[in-house]
Structures are given as structure tokens and as C-alpha cells.
Motif scaffolding. Structure first.
Motif, mmCIF file in Angstrom:
data_model
loop_
_atom_site.group_PDB
_atom_site.id
_atom_site.type_symbol
_atom_site.label_atom_id
_atom_site.label_comp_id
_atom_site.label_asym_id
_atom_site.label_seq_id
_atom_site.Cartn_x
_atom_site.Cartn_y
_atom_site.Cartn_z
ATOM 1 N N THR A 1 42.275 36.824 26.773
ATOM 2 C CA THR A 1 43.719 36.875 27.180
ATOM 3 C C THR A 1 43.877 36.122 27.667
ATOM 4 O O THR A 1 44.301 34.858 28.165
ATOM 5 N N TYR B 1 34.085 27.495 33.050
ATOM 6 C CA TYR B 1 32.444 26.385 33.537
ATOM 7 C C TYR B 1 32.404 26.032 34.835
ATOM 8 O O TYR B 1 32.352 24.646 35.228
ATOM 9 N N SER C 1 41.064 33.138 32.557
ATOM 10 C CA SER C 1 40.551 32.088 34.346
ATOM 11 C C SER C 1 41.270 32.731 35.454
ATOM 12 O O SER C 1 40.837 33.288 36.903
ATOM 13 N N PHE C 2 42.582 32.547 35.744
ATOM 14 C CA PHE C 2 43.389 33.337 36.671
ATOM 15 C C PHE C 2 43.135 34.926 37.334
ATOM 16 O O PHE C 2 43.262 35.388 37.843
ATOM 17 N N VAL D 1 43.374 24.746 21.948
ATOM 18 C CA VAL D 1 42.306 25.716 22.151
ATOM 19 C C VAL D 1 43.095 25.773 23.368
ATOM 20 O O VAL D 1 42.680 25.631 24.873
ATOM 21 N N GLY D 2 42.758 27.978 23.963
ATOM 22 C CA GLY D 2 43.431 27.740 25.562
ATOM 23 C C GLY D 2 44.471 27.919 25.954
ATOM 24 O O GLY D 2 45.174 27.360 25.661
ATOM 25 N N SER E 1 49.344 25.905 45.776
ATOM 26 C CA SER E 1 50.833 25.561 46.035
ATOM 27 C C SER E 1 51.974 26.381 46.004
ATOM 28 O O SER E 1 51.889 27.411 45.153
ATOM 29 N N GLU F 1 42.088 31.509 21.970
ATOM 30 C CA GLU F 1 42.412 31.603 22.909
ATOM 31 C C GLU F 1 41.241 32.541 23.228
ATOM 32 O O GLU F 1 41.045 33.720 22.800
ATOM 33 N N ILE G 1 49.180 21.796 38.498
ATOM 34 C CA ILE G 1 50.014 22.259 37.746
ATOM 35 C C ILE G 1 51.316 21.420 37.356
ATOM 36 O O ILE G 1 52.130 20.875 36.221
ATOM 37 N N TYR G 2 52.191 21.171 39.238
ATOM 38 C CA TYR G 2 52.889 20.036 39.204
ATOM 39 C C TYR G 2 52.784 18.858 38.760
ATOM 40 O O TYR G 2 53.875 18.325 38.033
ATOM 41 N N THR H 1 41.897 35.253 46.696
ATOM 42 C CA THR H 1 42.395 33.642 46.427
ATOM 43 C C THR H 1 44.246 34.267 46.382
ATOM 44 O O THR H 1 44.397 34.355 44.858
ATOM 45 N N ASN I 1 54.714 25.463 41.119
ATOM 46 C CA ASN I 1 54.168 26.401 39.914
ATOM 47 C C ASN I 1 54.461 27.077 38.406
ATOM 48 O O ASN I 1 53.776 27.603 37.775
ATOM 49 N N TYR J 1 31.174 30.457 42.461
ATOM 50 C CA TYR J 1 33.156 30.910 43.306
ATOM 51 C C TYR J 1 33.323 31.619 42.331
ATOM 52 O O TYR J 1 34.387 32.746 42.592
ATOM 53 N N LEU K 1 32.380 20.786 25.524
ATOM 54 C CA LEU K 1 31.698 21.441 24.470
ATOM 55 C C LEU K 1 31.860 20.162 22.968
ATOM 56 O O LEU K 1 32.065 20.516 21.885
HETATM 57 C C1 LIG Z 1 40.785 28.857 43.845
HETATM 58 C C2 LIG Z 1 41.566 27.956 43.106
HETATM 59 C C3 LIG Z 1 42.867 27.949 42.537
HETATM 60 C C4 LIG Z 1 43.773 26.734 42.443
HETATM 61 N N1 LIG Z 1 44.738 27.112 42.913
HETATM 62 C C5 LIG Z 1 46.330 25.647 42.965
HETATM 63 C C6 LIG Z 1 46.903 26.019 43.143
HETATM 64 O O1 LIG Z 1 47.261 26.143 44.422
HETATM 65 N N2 LIG Z 1 47.838 25.209 42.557
HETATM 66 C C7 LIG Z 1 47.852 24.504 41.079
HETATM 67 O O2 LIG Z 1 48.848 23.730 40.824
HETATM 68 N N3 LIG Z 1 46.412 24.680 40.473
HETATM 69 C C8 LIG Z 1 45.671 25.212 41.178
HETATM 70 N N4 LIG Z 1 44.277 25.195 40.195
HETATM 71 C C9 LIG Z 1 43.935 24.675 39.716
HETATM 72 C C10 LIG Z 1 44.801 25.713 38.570
HETATM 73 O O3 LIG Z 1 44.537 27.161 38.547
HETATM 74 C C11 LIG Z 1 44.422 24.706 37.329
HETATM 75 O O4 LIG Z 1 44.665 23.714 37.194
HETATM 76 C C12 LIG Z 1 45.178 25.801 36.023
HETATM 77 O O5 LIG Z 1 44.074 26.740 35.571
HETATM 78 C C13 LIG Z 1 44.114 24.912 34.523
HETATM 79 O O6 LIG Z 1 44.962 25.417 33.945
HETATM 80 P P1 LIG Z 1 44.585 25.963 32.284
HETATM 81 O O7 LIG Z 1 44.867 25.561 31.340
HETATM 82 O O8 LIG Z 1 44.049 24.083 32.211
HETATM 83 O O9 LIG Z 1 43.140 26.194 32.149
HETATM 84 P P2 LIG Z 1 42.620 27.663 32.278
HETATM 85 O O10 LIG Z 1 43.449 28.213 33.384
HETATM 86 O O11 LIG Z 1 41.308 27.817 32.666
HETATM 87 O O12 LIG Z 1 43.173 28.230 31.067
HETATM 88 C C14 LIG Z 1 42.084 27.918 30.016
HETATM 89 C C15 LIG Z 1 42.159 29.201 28.705
HETATM 90 O O13 LIG Z 1 40.976 28.524 27.928
HETATM 91 C C16 LIG Z 1 40.263 29.778 27.690
HETATM 92 N N5 LIG Z 1 39.314 29.148 26.875
HETATM 93 C C17 LIG Z 1 37.986 28.261 27.830
HETATM 94 N N6 LIG Z 1 37.310 27.638 26.524
HETATM 95 C C18 LIG Z 1 37.416 28.438 24.839
HETATM 96 C C19 LIG Z 1 36.980 28.250 24.105
HETATM 97 N N7 LIG Z 1 35.507 27.893 23.762
HETATM 98 N N8 LIG Z 1 37.740 28.846 23.225
HETATM 99 C C20 LIG Z 1 38.907 29.265 23.572
HETATM 100 N N9 LIG Z 1 39.676 29.479 24.363
HETATM 101 C C21 LIG Z 1 38.850 28.906 25.543
HETATM 102 C C22 LIG Z 1 39.958 30.170 28.446
HETATM 103 O O14 LIG Z 1 39.761 31.745 28.767
HETATM 104 C C23 LIG Z 1 41.183 29.885 29.520
HETATM 105 O O15 LIG Z 1 42.070 31.768 29.265
HETATM 106 C C24 LIG Z 1 43.328 26.751 41.478
HETATM 107 C C25 LIG Z 1 41.764 26.613 40.995
HETATM 108 C C26 LIG Z 1 40.978 27.570 41.708
HETATM 109 C C27 LIG Z 1 39.964 27.365 40.745
#
Ligand SMILES: Cc1cc2nc3c(=O)[nH]c(=O)nc-3n(C[C@H](O)[C@H](O)[C@H](O)COP(=O)(O)OP(=O)(O)OC[C@H]3O[C@@H](n4cnc5c(N)ncnc54)[C@H](O)[C@@H]3O)c2cc1C
Length: 377
Positions: free
Chosen positions: A44, A150, A48-49, A17-18, A60, A41, A326-327, A56, A74, A165, A283
């Protein structure tokens, strides 16, 4: 490879999921292991990015050190590099989403977009996954839905009066000359810096002392990138450490922010709430046990309450080690994938061969005791 039937109910061995950094990262490994999986997903790839404020950037740094066994911090695989694709050290959210799209296409991942997962139910040996569209079933689920979509808006009374934010498209869109930023970890400082850069004076309310606090774990301490940027704008920031907001009110067409020490700060614009994010785990919270708001996980990041449900991404925590960058959390992809490969009876040597690249490039963290050390200087 994947079971692409067209009936209403779709069945796969593994559903992820995601399609963010975590979901895409683990899926590349499942694909390499020839496991039967599907990513669901709700928007797309990398959405989130794409929602990050325009200004922003990644804190890292990206640098293509991959071929000397020091992969880009990254990167989500040992053999890709955002710096190589994007030609920048600190990508914006949109740029990083582009990197995720490039790798998804390159590895030909099996993704269905615009599928919003509403609930997950464990029935006997399989999961029933209800979405806005079809019902899916699978033997295993990997939860990778992140945090960013969220937002946390109830950290103080009147949170709904603020702009979170994650709702800011661009700091240039915020009109007025004085802004109040509530919360001062990375997103709070990022908001303050970008607001000053777009011509504002900023009151930054920090419920801790993040500027003073130095620790070698970047999960707890402000990044050098933030500190560097701060030097140029600090004179335009009224920084208030140890200042916790108790309430925000809207009185006589002004926002009034009250703090624990009795200060009342007023502004014409909605204060920016940078107190963080909830987690998508709400959820599926019934499927996990929690301690201090973090899910309790086994040594292979499986729910202790619901067998065959795994977690990847920034909500993973073991002891005091937070895998919020991420790292960090990319080093757990291979742990989860290895476990799934074994449970699917893949041949030991084939698993080993696929994971070699991950093991040789610090993409395989099995000994969690290493994460507790402080730097010696
Ligand atoms: C401002 C900011 C700066 C950051 N800078 C850094 C950095 O420099 N280096 C670093 O390593 N990390 C950084 N982070 C943290 C990093 O962005 C997160 O760790 C990363 O996005 C997490 O990835 P993820 O795939 O878990 O979540 P997400 O990128 O949020 O991906 C989750 C995906 O799941 C989907 N989704 C959500 N709910 C559902 C659902 N119910 N059903 C289906 N799909 C769903 C969403 O649409 C999304 O595409 C930063 C975060 C923020 C907010």
C-alpha cells in the motif's frame, strides 16, 4: 488522463515502481505535467514506513517553513508539509505514511496497489513489466522501490540467527534484559536507545567510530536528534567502537557474538542486526551498471546501460554526494520529470511554468558540484 484499459496487458507511457516517498513525490510532478503514468505498488502507499518499529521517529525535523521558501525538510512537494498535517516535528513511520496517503489522495494519483513487480525486460523501445498479476508495458520506467524491504543479513556469518532491524515491530516485544546491537549508524543507535527505554542494558558494536565522527553531511554523521536522545540513556549502553562482528552462533541456548578483536559477547535473545539494507535494485541489476555498489547514472538519473530507465530515491549517488534523505533526493524529482516532459514533446513554456515552484523552493538540483562542501563552522 491515464490509459485505464481493463485488458490483461496494460500499457502506459511511464510506469513508476513503488509508492513510497520517492515514487509518490515524482508522480505528483508527472501528474502536474499531465504525463501518462501509473504507479505499481506491491503493498500500500507508504508501506515501508508502516513497517518501521513503532518507537522509531524521523531524525530529520519537520517544520512548516514552506511559505518563506524553506519547505519542510520531510516534504515531497514544495507546497505540502508533514509538520502541518501531522502536528509533530519527528513523525513516526505510521504518521509519515499517513502524510503520503493524504498527498496521494489530494493529487489524485494513479496508483495500483498489491502489484508486486517481479521483473523488467527491455524489448526494443519498450519495457515489459511482469508482476504477480498482470503484465504491463511502458516506454519509460522509474524505479522507486527503495531499500527498507530488502534487508541485508549477510554482513557476517550467522546473520540469519539475528533479528534484522526491519523485522522489529516494537522494541517492547524483545524480551530479556540484555541486548546486543550489531552495527551503529542511525538504525543501530535508534535500536540501542529504544531498547534502553524499554528497560534493557545494551551492548552496541560499532565497526567504525560513529559517535566521534563529525561531518556536515548528514549522510555520514549521526544526527543531532540521535545525539540528543543518547544523552539520557548512554549510561545503559556498553558502546564498543572499532568492533566488527565476524560471526554469530547459537550454542547451548545462547547467542554468541564473536568480534574481530576476539571478544565473545553472549545474550539470551537474538542479536539485533543493524548493518543496513540491500537495495531493491537487485531485482533489476542487469539493467544498470554499478560502481562501489551504487548504480551509475547520467546527469538526469537515467541508467547508463538501459535508456529510458530512471532511478529516484535514496540509492541515487553522484560522486560522493549520497541522496539518501528525502530533503536530498526530492531535489532530483524535477530533473527526471523535466527530461521525461521534453522526451514527450511537451511545450517548453508549460514545462517551465510547472517547474517554477520546484526551482524557487530548492526542489531542483542540477549543479551537482555544490554537494561536496563542508560547513565552514
Ligand atoms: C529507521 C529509518 C529512519 C529514517 N529516517 C529518515 C529521516 O529522518 N529522514 C529522511 O529523509 N529519511 C529517513 N530515512 C530514509 C527514508 O526512510 C528513505 O529514504 C525512504 O523511505 C525512501 O523512500 P523510497 O520511496 O525510496 O522507498 P520506500 O519508502 O521503501 O518505498 C518503496 C516502495 O516500493 C514498494 N516496492 C518495493 N519493491 C517493490 C516491487 N518489487 N514491486 C512493487 N512495489 C515495490 C514498497 O512496498 C514501498 O512502498 C530513514 C530510514 C530508516 C530505515
Amino acid at each position: 488522463m491515464a490509459n485505464l484499459n481493463t485488458s490483461l496487458n496494460k500499457s502506459f507511457d511511464i510506469i513508476i515502481v513503488g509508492a513510497g516517498a520517492a515514487g509518490i513525490g515524482i508522480s505528483i510532478l508527472l501528474q502536474k505535467l499531465n504525463l501518462n503514468y501509473l504507479i505499481l505498488e506491491k503493498n500500500t502507499v507508504g508501506s515501508s514506513f508502516k513497517k518501521w518499529p513503532k518507537e522509531t521517529k524521523f531524525i530529520s525535523p519537520s517544520f512548516t517553513g514552506n511559505f518563506f521558501n524553506a519547505p519542510d525538510l520531510n516534504a515531497i512537494t514544495p507546497d505540502t508539509s508533514p509538520a502541518f498535517d501531522l502536528l509533530t516535528e519527528h513523525p513516526t513511520g505510521n504518521e509519515y505514511a499517513h502524510y503520503l496517503e493524504i498527498v496521494s489522495k489530494h493529487f489524485q494519483l494513479n496508483i495500483e496497489t498489491n502489484v508486486d513487480v517481479k521483473s523488467i525486460l527491455k524489448q526494443n523501445d519498450s519495457f515489459r513489466i511482469e508482476t504477480n498479476d498482470k503484465t504491463y508495458s511502458s516506454k519509460y520506467v522509474i524505479w522507486a522501490a527503495g531499500e527498507y524491504q530488502y534487508p541485508k543479513s549477510d554482513s557476517f556469518i550467522g546473520g540469519h540467527l539475528c533479528t534484522h532491524y526491519s523485522e522489529v515491530n516494537s522494541f517492547d516485544d524483545i524480551i530479556g534484559k540484555n541486548s546486543v546491537v550489531i552495527g551503529a549508524y542511525e538504525s543501530g543507535f535508534d535500536a540501542a536507545i529504544n531498547l534502553v527505554n524499554s528497560g534493557k542494558q545494551v551492548s552496541l558494536l560499532d565497526n567504525f567510530q560513529y559517535l566521534e565522527f563529525i561531518e556536515s553531511d548528514s549522510s555520514y554523521s549521526l544526527s543531532p536528534f540521535t545525539r540528543d536522545r543518547l544523552k539520557d540513556v548512554f549510561e545503559n549502553i556498553d558502546y564498543n567502537p572499532d568492533t566488527r562482528v565476524t560471526k554469530v552462533e547459537y550454542i547451548n541456548a545462547k547467542y554468541q557474538v564473536t568480534t574481530n578483536d576476539g571478544q565473545v559477547i553472549t545474550s539470551d535473545d537474538e542479536p539485533i542486526n543493524c548493518t543496513g539494507f540491500d537495495t531493491s535494485l537487485k531485482l533489476v541489476e542487469k539493467l544498470f551498471e554499478f560502481e562501489d555498489d551504487y548504480p551509475i547514472l547520467t546527469q538526469c538519473d537515467e541508467s547508463t546501460k538501459t535508456p529510458n530507465l530512471f532511478l529516484v530515491g535514496p540509492q541515487v549517488r553522484h560522486g560522493t554526494a549520497l541522496f539518501c534523505f528525502i530533503y536530498k533526493y526530492r531535489q532530483r524529482f524535477a530533473i527526471v520529470a523535466e527530461e521525461l516532459a521534453k522526451r514527450n514533446n511537451l511545450i517548453e513554456e508549460d514545462i517551465e511554468e510547472t517547474l517554477n515552484d520546484y526551482k524557487n523552493n530548492n526542489f531542483y538540483l542540477s549543479d551537482l558540484s555544490c554537494c561536496d562542501d563542508e560547513c565552514i563552522c
